[in-house]
Write an enzyme that holds these catalytic residues in place. Structure first.
Site, mmCIF file in Angstrom:
data_model
loop_
_atom_site.group_PDB
_atom_site.id
_atom_site.type_symbol
_atom_site.label_atom_id
_atom_site.label_comp_id
_atom_site.label_asym_id
_atom_site.label_seq_id
_atom_site.Cartn_x
_atom_site.Cartn_y
_atom_site.Cartn_z
ATOM 1 N N CYS A 8 0.836 -1.199 0.000
ATOM 2 C CA CYS A 8 0.000 0.000 0.000
ATOM 3 C C CYS A 8 0.864 1.239 0.000
ATOM 4 O O CYS A 8 2.050 1.194 0.334
ATOM 5 C CB CYS A 8 -0.881 0.046 1.252
ATOM 6 N N GLY A 34 0.142 -0.118 -5.078
ATOM 7 C CA GLY A 34 -1.143 -0.790 -4.961
ATOM 8 C C GLY A 34 -2.108 -0.288 -6.003
ATOM 9 O O GLY A 34 -2.268 0.929 -6.147
ATOM 10 N N ASN A 110 -0.347 1.558 5.808
ATOM 11 C CA ASN A 110 0.509 0.682 5.019
ATOM 12 C C ASN A 110 1.227 -0.234 5.998
ATOM 13 O O ASN A 110 1.953 0.244 6.873
ATOM 14 C CB ASN A 110 1.530 1.521 4.217
ATOM 15 N N GLY A 111 1.018 -1.535 5.845
ATOM 16 C CA GLY A 111 1.654 -2.488 6.753
ATOM 17 C C GLY A 111 0.701 -3.624 7.041
ATOM 18 O O GLY A 111 -0.280 -3.834 6.315
ATOM 19 N N CYS A 244 12.376 -2.750 5.692
ATOM 20 C CA CYS A 244 12.150 -3.864 4.757
ATOM 21 C C CYS A 244 13.124 -3.769 3.582
ATOM 22 O O CYS A 244 13.059 -2.839 2.779
ATOM 23 C CB CYS A 244 10.720 -3.804 4.236
ATOM 24 N N TYR A 250 12.723 -4.455 -4.723
ATOM 25 C CA TYR A 250 11.638 -4.540 -5.692
ATOM 26 C C TYR A 250 10.551 -3.467 -5.585
ATOM 27 O O TYR A 250 10.148 -2.897 -6.594
ATOM 28 C CB TYR A 250 10.982 -5.935 -5.581
ATOM 29 N N SER A 291 11.211 -4.014 -12.967
ATOM 30 C CA SER A 291 11.932 -4.015 -11.689
ATOM 31 C C SER A 291 13.360 -4.535 -11.817
ATOM 32 O O SER A 291 14.193 -4.256 -10.959
ATOM 33 C CB SER A 291 11.160 -4.822 -10.654
ATOM 34 N N ASP A 353 16.736 -10.639 -13.029
ATOM 35 C CA ASP A 353 15.469 -10.388 -12.341
ATOM 36 C C ASP A 353 15.777 -10.066 -10.885
ATOM 37 O O ASP A 353 16.847 -10.422 -10.378
ATOM 38 C CB ASP A 353 14.548 -11.613 -12.445
ATOM 39 N N ASP A 354 14.837 -9.401 -10.210
ATOM 40 C CA ASP A 354 15.121 -9.004 -8.823
ATOM 41 C C ASP A 354 14.843 -10.117 -7.832
ATOM 42 O O ASP A 354 15.405 -10.128 -6.741
ATOM 43 C CB ASP A 354 14.306 -7.753 -8.456
ATOM 44 N N CYS A 390 6.275 -13.202 4.139
ATOM 45 C CA CYS A 390 6.338 -11.933 4.874
ATOM 46 C C CYS A 390 5.052 -11.756 5.663
ATOM 47 O O CYS A 390 3.963 -11.984 5.137
ATOM 48 C CB CYS A 390 6.497 -10.775 3.894
ATOM 49 N N CYS A 443 15.238 -5.626 7.785
ATOM 50 C CA CYS A 443 14.584 -6.927 7.891
ATOM 51 C C CYS A 443 14.895 -7.678 6.608
ATOM 52 O O CYS A 443 14.738 -7.124 5.515
ATOM 53 C CB CYS A 443 13.070 -6.735 8.037
ATOM 54 N N CYS A 446 12.433 -12.690 4.737
ATOM 55 C CA CYS A 446 11.953 -13.551 3.640
ATOM 56 C C CYS A 446 13.098 -14.316 2.989
ATOM 57 O O CYS A 446 12.861 -15.275 2.257
ATOM 58 C CB CYS A 446 11.123 -12.766 2.625
HETATM 59 FE FE1 SF4 Z 1 10.386 -7.023 3.824
HETATM 60 FE FE2 SF4 Z 1 10.839 -9.641 3.620
HETATM 61 FE FE3 SF4 Z 1 10.964 -8.434 6.007
HETATM 62 FE FE4 SF4 Z 1 8.625 -8.717 4.744
HETATM 63 S S1 SF4 Z 1 9.925 -10.375 5.550
HETATM 64 S S2 SF4 Z 1 9.375 -6.891 5.805
HETATM 65 S S3 SF4 Z 1 9.235 -8.489 2.593
HETATM 66 S S4 SF4 Z 1 12.295 -8.105 4.219
#
Ligand code: SF4
Length: 470
Positions: A8, A34, A110-111, A244, A250, A291, A353-354, A390, A443, A446
């Site tokens: 978002c 979005g 957003n979140g 993130c 991406y 991307s 690709d990303d 995620c 973070c 993923c």
């Molecule tokens: Fe971002 Fe991946 Fe962490 Fe989700 S899990 S916040 S997509 S780095």
């Protein structure tokens, strides 16, 4: 990455005679975040008006319907949405409006609130009635049932109960409140336009309306904007920030300045690092647009291999085109992407690709490149294998659908039909993103499965995957 994962975008402006028009433009700049629904809420100082609908910004507020004119007030917030929580339905389109004992409130989020369904169950047991299925509505109920006096204090007490990620804008009749969760997963920036303050998910929206970028809203910070000016609060316990990293890889627009760096610069650095780690003799480097473009430029420059646009994207195919019947389903990818015959014929190609989600699109692209005469296809990915879902606001599938959670790179290479397939390692990703600063504040769950916050009830990952599907 061609298999869409969106989230978002939020935008807000306080005390500007063209607040609604500028919010409309700001949302256009955030459209990449979005495309499922869009909405604007605005206040004339006494009363909030709101309109939200399904589709892209231009469609929801299309000319001739007088919607923007009806909303024309000096304080406004806006939202573009992709459903990371809650179904794809107009009742979940944001901003979400609520009315309680102290007046009206509109929220743009957003979140992802990971304990939203627990809170929802609890409040429904007390008699609260929810009109939507999104996690954001929980915030309005928490605010309404708080015993504090001001909206600001009610929000603080509400957010103390919330776990997960939020970059949040709250509009009352006379206030605009912007806040970011203590980890700072999602971006949120503060700017200025003459005497008005603006807030946005990304700086690209500031560029469009010619607002000046001031700074990020800090993780855990609450910014309270009224006619008396701007005040900042930090009411939550400090934790290490965890931006993130996928925003860099991406999601964000390459022209945005985010987490202290321009997104384009970071993507190029990832591509350069990828070239250092996974160099292969080739005639050209081609991106999967859009991307993969920035990382492919970085790869091409570092490897000294010419960059070409060997794949062309059709920008006019929306998310909702009718799925063709089985017999012609393989046309699907060509609706969105086509290869340039003369460019790829007889060539050794590095495709950038990303990221890879299910690998189905990559497989089709490689098949198409071979059909058009490519001699070799080497697939390179400017991030590590995506192995974990995620829970912080990005719509990734569960581990069962993430091919890298159950297959090695060589198995994925075999499946996709590329000559070679290589990813960026986690260590190299960190090195490229830090750019020698020694400060890693991201973070990357993923890729690593190392989630920054505990799950509700100390659930394990398997339980959490089931829980979020509720
Ligand atoms: Fe971002 Fe991946 Fe962490 Fe989700 S899990 S916040 S997509 S780095």
């Amino acid at each position: 990455m061609f298999e869409k994962r969106e989230e978002c975008g939020v935008f807000g402006i306080f005390d500007d005679p063209e607040a609604v028009q500028k919010t409309y433009f700001g949302l256009h700049s955030l459209q990449h975040r979005g495309q499922e629904s869009a909405g604007i809420a605005s206040s004339n100082g006494e009363y909030i008006s709101c309109y939200a609908g399904m589709g892209q910004v231009g469609r929801v507020f299309r000319a001739g319907r007088g919607i923007l004119e009806r909303l024309d007030n000096p304080i406004a917030i806006g939202h573009v949405r992709y459903s990371t929580a809650g179904s794809s339905n107009v009742c979940n389109a944001q901003p979400i409006m609520g009315e309680y004992s102290r007046g009206q409130v509109a929220v743009a989020h957003n979140g992802n609130i990971i304990n939203a369904s627990m809170l929802r169950d609890e409040y429904e047991a007390y008699g609260s009635i929810f009109s939507a299925t999104s996690d954001t509505e929980v915030i309005i109920h928490l605010v309404a049932l708080s015993h504090e006096n001001s909206t600001l204090d009610r929000l603080i007490s509400a957010l103390r109960r919330v776990e997960g990620s939020y970059s949040l804008l709250v509009l009352t009749d006379r206030e605009l409140i912007a806040m970011r969760d203590p980890y700072g997963f999602r971006p949120l920036v503060l700017g200025r336009l003459k005497d008005s303050y603006v807030v946005s998910s990304e700086t690209c929206a500031f560029d469009l309306i010619e607002a000046e970028y001031l700074r990020e809203v800090e993780p855990g910070e609450i910014i309270h904007i009224t006619q008396d000016g701007i005040k900042s609060y930090a009411p939550f316990k400090k934790v290490n920030r965890k931006h993130c990293i996928f925003e860099y890889i991406y999601f964000a627009r390459p022209d945005s300045f985010m987490f202290g760096e321009t997104v384009y610069t970071v993507r190029k650095a990832l591509g350069r690092q990828l070239a250092q780690d996974t160099y292969v003799e080739a005639d050209m480097v081609i991106p999967i647009p859009d991307s993969g473009i920035s990382a492919a430029i970085g790869y091409s420059q570092e490897a000294n291999i010419p960059f070409e646009l060997g794949l062309i994207r059709n920008h006019y195919v929306g998310r909702t085109f009718i799925e063709p019947k089985e017999s012609i389903r393989h046309f699907g990818v060509k609706l969105k992407l086509n290869a340039v015959h003369d460019v790829v014929k007889g060539k050794r190609i590095v495709v950038i690709d990303d990221s890879i989600v299910r690998a189905t699109t990559g497989k089709k692209i490689i098949k198409m490149l071979r059909q058009y005469g490519a001699k070799e296809v080497h697939f390179r990915v400017s991030s590590p294998p995506t192995q974990y879902p995620c829970f912080y606001g990005i719509d990734t599938p569960s581990r069962g659908e993430l091919i890298a959670s159950s297959h090695t790179a060589e198995e994925i290479n075999q499946y996709m039909g590329s000559d070679t397939l290589q990813y960026l390692s986690v260590e190299s990703m960190k090195k490229a993103v830090m750019n020698g600063s020694g400060d890693y504040t991201y973070c990357d769950a993923c890729f690593t499965g190392s989630y920054p916050s505990k799950f509700p009830w100390n659930m394990q990952l398997e339980q959490m995957e089931l829980f979020v599907k509720r």
